[in-house]
Design a protein around this motif. Structure first.
Motif, short mmCIF file in Angstrom:
data_model
loop_
_atom_site.label_atom_id
_atom_site.label_comp_id
_atom_site.label_asym_id
_atom_site.label_seq_id
_atom_site.Cartn_x
_atom_site.Cartn_y
_atom_site.Cartn_z
N LYS A 108 -10.24 -11.36 13.19
CA LYS A 108 -10.54 -10.97 11.80
C LYS A 108 -9.24 -10.77 11.03
O LYS A 108 -8.27 -10.24 11.56
N ILE A 109 -9.27 -11.19 9.76
CA ILE A 109 -8.06 -11.05 8.95
C ILE A 109 -7.82 -9.56 8.65
O ILE A 109 -8.72 -8.86 8.20
N THR A 110 -6.61 -9.09 8.96
CA THR A 110 -6.28 -7.70 8.65
C THR A 110 -5.41 -7.58 7.40
O THR A 110 -5.27 -6.51 6.84
N THR A 111 -4.83 -8.70 6.98
CA THR A 111 -4.02 -8.68 5.76
C THR A 111 -4.91 -8.30 4.58
O THR A 111 -6.02 -8.82 4.46
N LYS A 112 -4.41 -7.41 3.75
CA LYS A 112 -5.21 -7.01 2.59
C LYS A 112 -5.11 -8.09 1.52
O LYS A 112 -4.02 -8.44 1.07
N LEU A 113 -6.27 -8.69 1.18
CA LEU A 113 -6.28 -9.74 0.17
C LEU A 113 -6.63 -9.14 -1.19
O LEU A 113 -7.50 -8.28 -1.29
N GLY A 114 -5.94 -9.65 -2.21
CA GLY A 114 -6.23 -9.18 -3.56
C GLY A 114 -7.51 -9.80 -4.08
O GLY A 114 -8.12 -10.65 -3.42
N GLY A 158 1.76 -14.05 1.59
CA GLY A 158 2.81 -14.86 2.21
C GLY A 158 2.45 -15.23 3.63
O GLY A 158 2.76 -16.32 4.10
N LYS A 159 1.80 -14.31 4.33
CA LYS A 159 1.34 -14.64 5.68
C LYS A 159 0.05 -13.88 5.97
O LYS A 159 -0.25 -12.87 5.31
N LEU A 160 -0.70 -14.37 6.94
CA LEU A 160 -1.96 -13.72 7.29
C LEU A 160 -1.83 -13.08 8.66
O LEU A 160 -1.24 -13.66 9.58
N GLU A 161 -2.39 -11.88 8.78
CA GLU A 161 -2.39 -11.23 10.10
C GLU A 161 -3.83 -11.03 10.55
O GLU A 161 -4.72 -10.79 9.73
N PHE A 162 -4.02 -11.13 11.85
CA PHE A 162 -5.37 -11.04 12.40
C PHE A 162 -5.42 -9.97 13.48
O PHE A 162 -4.42 -9.70 14.15
N ASP A 163 -6.61 -9.39 13.67
CA ASP A 163 -6.75 -8.48 14.80
C ASP A 163 -7.15 -9.30 16.03
O ASP A 163 -7.25 -10.53 15.97
#
Lengths: 147, 501
Positions: free
Chosen positions: B154-160, B145-150
């Motif tokens: 870098k993407i910190t959201t866990k992608l399936g 639903g949304k993406l989080e970054f450090d």
């Protein structure tokens, strides 16, 4: 040197290579006309068949041996090897068939009452690729360099 | 001699002024239509067993053959077509269910042909894909639903787990058994070269093809043939087959004659025994049950592979898709009623299911209305004939498409609708060794690659014409479509305006 090889695994036994070979060497521009005469053109390639569901088919033509028995045995010097390609000078051939007997692959063809016929890789009449290779419907016959 | 009710459907016409009697037609016809009479020195044809597969026509070196509809006809009747009457004769004689293969030949509306695509003029620039970058890469799977970054970006959201496709086209499920090993190899090698996926169907995965695992979707169907841990982990995704567009609601039946040694080993069933896939999965009677299988498969593969649930397009497809999206599946594949098959009861194939265009539009709309569209990707199949169909499917909401009939045609299929006879003259739908070898995968895979590359280029051109530079940007963009000759209700379901509006 590039030679004609047959991948037995893909040879369907359709025999089309024989017809394209004969046509290519007939000098005619129309296949129907080439085979329409009483005297049928002769193929330099021949398909061996074991029929049935698990049948085996493979086309045989001149291997263009490095050390050809046919050239050695030719009593009139009609057969010669040039740049690896063995060809027959039809004016010199007297039809004695010594080459037919000496060829270990049975790749030399008797054309009744005339000079023998053999594959010359379509160097005289082809477009860079032998007719049997160009027209094989399953790419079982290939023209390539092998070790 | 008994009365022969059925007159051959086709006439094999030989031009004797062109025939050179080479006999290629005779050697290549598995139905033994052609023969040579050496007494009379003529090639003969008996069209009784001709299926109009065009093999002889294609291979004849002098173009001496053609196959035309037989001129003999029954007394014309507006209510009873000749086909209707012949089917009655056939059933009166045999007493069995009529079988057919490939997609329905009936004249149902094709909605793809009633939708037109937009293009840019004056007020927005079109794009030339030869000069500017154009993206046709697609990722299939659950989108966050949304993406989080450090702090470093870098993407910190866990992608399936996702499938990455270089082209929005995959080869849909066809089992080893229904099609030949050489057909499978052609599909596998083409998928590898194209950077997309082929699908094992429910026949298991031949040991020689594990090396293509990166480009393989392994299927789990109601018969569970060939399913084991190594198999599940061999592919990049797992597809649960609930239904098939050509025969919604019924299972499958691979005749024992096709179960030879290698098929038997791959499917893990005895040689010569019929392979019967039940109509339902006997452990799935609800969405909750489906969820259990989805998660069993995820568990078995350590949550590294997306799970696809494939269903046939049926009346309540939108509600069913909504359930599937909630079952934990990552991708929904929907198969339209014009889809092909290796064998289906004729009545089912020709009368059950709904058009994929309507199913797709209603599923996409329903999932969007419920706010769960991003939880799943949608893949549609069963009637994709060309690149324009794909563009229209994407505009209606599909993420990617499955092709199978078109892929088989690239391999030589001439749609003779006789797969179920097992004597495919093109070496595709057969297990007879002498016929299987007619499909050289070296030739076949290149033809598949050519087809998909050509389509992909056409897609880029059409996208460019609309001023769009990535296929993702077209997804669900129904403003790019207009209907022609459609009724209000059809436009409403498709969610598009009429041309001129």
């Amino acid at each position: 040197m590039k030679r004609v090889y047959v991948n037995e695994e893909w040879c369907l036994g359709c025999h089309l290579c024989e017809y394209y070979c004969a046509f290519q060497n007939s000098g005619e521009s129309d296949m129907v006309k080439a085979f329409g005469r009483d005297e049928k053109p002769v193929s330099r390639i021949r398909v061996e068949d074991v029929d049935g569901e698990d049948g085996i088919h493979f086309a045989v033509s001149c291997r263009h041996c490095d050390d050809p028995q046919c050239v050695k045995g030719c009593i009139t010097g009609a057969l010669s090897i040039k740049d690896g390609v063995i060809s027959v000078n039809e004016d010199k051939c007297i039809g004695c068939c010594t080459c037919v007997l000496s060829c270990p692959y049975g790749a030399i063809v008797i054309d009744e009452g005339k000079a023998i016929k053999k594959c010359d890789l379509c160097v005289k009449n082809g477009n860079g690729e032998p007719a049997c290779v160009a027209n094989c419907p399953n790419r079982a016959i290939v023209f390539e360099e092998r070790g | 001699m008994p009365i022969n009710y059925i007159y051959p459907k086709y006439d094999v016409v030989r031009d004797s002024t062109r025939c050179i009697k080479c006999g290629a037609c005779m050697r290549q016809c598995a139905n033994e239509v052609h023969s040579y009479d050496d007494e009379l020195d003529v090639m003969k044809s008996d069209s009784m067993d001709c299926v109009d597969c065009q093999r002889c026509v294609s291979i004849c070196p002098t173009r001496a053959l053609k196959i035309i509809p037989a001129e003999n006809r029954l007394r014309p009747n507006g209510s009873w077509s000749q086909d209707d009457i012949y089917e009655i004769y056939r059933q009166a004689e045999g007493g069995g269910v009529l079988l057919s293969s490939m997609g329905t030949p009936k004249n149902y509306p094709i909605y793809w042909d009633k939708m037109l695509i937009n293009a840019s003029q004056v007020t927005n620039p079109s794009i030339d894909p030869l000069r500017e970058p154009m993206e046709t890469r697609v990722f299939l799977g659950k989108k966050p639903g949304k993406l989080e970054f450090d702090r470093k970006g870098k993407i910190t959201t866990k992608l399936g787990p996702h499938l990455e496709l270089n082209v929005p086209i995959m080869f849909s499920a066809m089992s080893y058994g229904s099609i030949s090993k050489n057909a499978h190899e052609s599909l596998a090698r083409a998928a590898e070269e194209l950077g997309t996926y082929y699908n094992t169907g429910e026949g298991g995965l031949h040991k020689d093809f594990y090396k293509y695992g990166k480009n393989t979707i392994v299927q789990v169907a109601s018969g569970r043939f060939g399913v084991h841990e190594e198999y599940l982990n061999a592919g990049s995704a797992i597809e649960i087959k609930m239904g098939q567009g050509a025969k919604p609601g019924i299972g499958g039946h691979l005749p024992g004659a096709k179960i030879r040694e290698e098929v038997s080993r791959t499917r893990m069933i005895p040689m010569g025994a019929d392979a019967i896939s039940p109509a339902p999965h006997h452990d799935i009677y609800s969405i909750e049950d489906l969820r259990q299988l989805v998660f069993s498969l995820k568990e078995a593969t350590n949550y590294t592979k997306p799970v696809i649930v494939k269903i046939a397009a049926v009346h309540n497809v939108a509600a069913i898709a909504s359930g599937i999206a909630r079952s934990g599946a990552d991708i929904i594949a929907i198969d339209g009623f014009r889809g092909g098959t290796g064998a289906a009861p004729t009545r089912t194939r020709d009368n059950v299911g709904i058009p994929i265009e309507l199913a797709l539009a209603s599923v996409d709309q329903r999932l969007r209305d419920e706010g769960i569209r991003n939880d799943v990707s949608i893949v549609v199949g069963g009637s994709i004939r060309n690149s324009a169909d794909i563009v229209k499917a994407v505009a209606l909401g599909a993420d990617a498409v499955y092709i199978a009939s078109a892929a088989l045609m690239a391999l030589g299929c001439h749609q003779c609708h006789s797969c179920h006879l097992g004597k495919c003259n093109w070496g595709i739908a057969t297990q007879r060794p002498d016929l299987v070898k007619r499909l050289n995968p070296e030739v076949g895979y290149k033809r598949l690659v050519n087809l998909v590359n050509a389509w992909n280029y056409e897609i880029k051109e059409i996208l460019g014409g609309m001023g769009i530079n990535s296929i993702e940007a077209l997804k669900g963009n129904r403003l790019m479509l207009r209907g022609v000759g459609l009724a209000d209700k059809e436009l409403e379901i498709l969610g598009i305006k009429h041309a001129g509006e």
